[in-house]
Design a protein around this motif. Structure first.
Motif: not given
Ligand code: ATP
Length: 270
Positions: A252-262
């Protein structure tokens, strides 16, 4: 050096099991690229010419290169990749020569698959090209067209290209006898996203409570490359916690991070 602009792999170790979704696209590519190499006698017997060039188009990171490599693997062909944009930006004055060398190399290493990534960099519509390198880019394109016109559809060199801007491509590239088969590589749907998540977590220890279905559902409009990034980031979160397994929270955290980064821009045209 030239090694960077031309990348060569003997029968790459990518298999179709490593590609999530895209089954009908893969079948189309195999018919056009692999079978002419592996069973030319069928084309001969039936009396049909395989397409000359195959153009894959779709958003970046959807698996175009992956599919091309898997086809090369299956055909036991040498995979030779050239990046159109690197060619234009790093080999100013040498583009046409590089294209010539590319095809010479492909013939020497046959059976081979030439894969020109970001072909739009050398084949953009002439009218809206105001860059200073445009005469040079023109020469590079002319050389590519000449090379394509000069070889036999039935030979053991197959040619593929990829772009995410098919609308911008010079019409000369799409004429019969050039890139005369165009295959769209779309964003993954939910089922494909699940397959991609499974592929990229196959070597990871997942907590037994993790249900990848939920994450496939939550990642609408993500590309395969972004889904891969999610799996990697989730793994890193677990490593940082010194945990035994990757949890749903990590993903879940990774989805947020990737969505924010790209962030994906809706204004892009595909
Ligand atoms: P680009 O246009 O940016 O070159 P591409 O469409 O060629 O992108 P790839 O280079 O094939 O995309 O994808 C990048 C990485 O993302 C792959 O190496 C793979 O790890 C992952 N990936 C992308 N699509 C898929 C997919 N359908 N299945 C599994 N992995 C994928």
């Amino acid at each position: 050096s030239r090694v960077r602009v031309m990348e060569l792999e003997e029968s790459p170790d990518v298999t179709f099991e490593l590609v999530g979704g895209l089954s009908s696209e893969i079948e189309e590519v195999r018919e056009a690229v692999e079978y002419p190499l592996t069973k030319p006698e069928v084309f001969e017997r039936i009396g049909v010419e395989p397409p000359k060039g195959i153009l894959l188009f779709g958003p970046p990171g959807t698996g175009k290169t992956l599919v091309a490599k898997a086809v090369a693997h299956n055909a036991k062909a040498t995979f030779i990749r050239m990046s159109g944009s690197e060619l234009v930006h790093k080999f100013i004055g040498e583009g046409a020569q590089m294209v010539r060398e590319l095809f010479t190399l492909a013939r020497d290493r046959a059976p081979s698959i030439v894969f020109i990534d970001e072909i739009d960099a050398i084949g953009t519509t002439r009218t809206n090209d105001g860059t200073s390198g445009s005469a040079e880019v023109q020469r590079t394109l002319m050389q590519l067209l000449a090379e394509m016109d000069g070889f036999d559809n039935r030979g053991d060199v197959r040619i593929m290209a990829a772009t995410n801007r098919v609308d911008m491509l010079d019409a000369a590239l799409l004429r019969p006898g050039r890139f005369d088969r165009v295959i769209q590589v779309p964003l993954p749907d939910e089922k494909a996203r699940l397959e991609i998540l499974k592929i990229h977590t196959r070597r990871m220890t997942l907590d037994e409570s993790v249900n990848l279905n939920n994450f496939a559902n939550e990642t609408e409009s993500f590309t395969g490359a972004q889904l891969q990034a999610i799996c990697r980031e989730a793994g890193m979160f677990a490593v940082r916690r010194d945990a035994w397994a990757v949890t749903g929270d990590d993903i879940h955290e990774a989805i947020i991070k990737v969505r924010r980064d790209e962030p994906r821009s809706d204004s892009r045209m595909y």
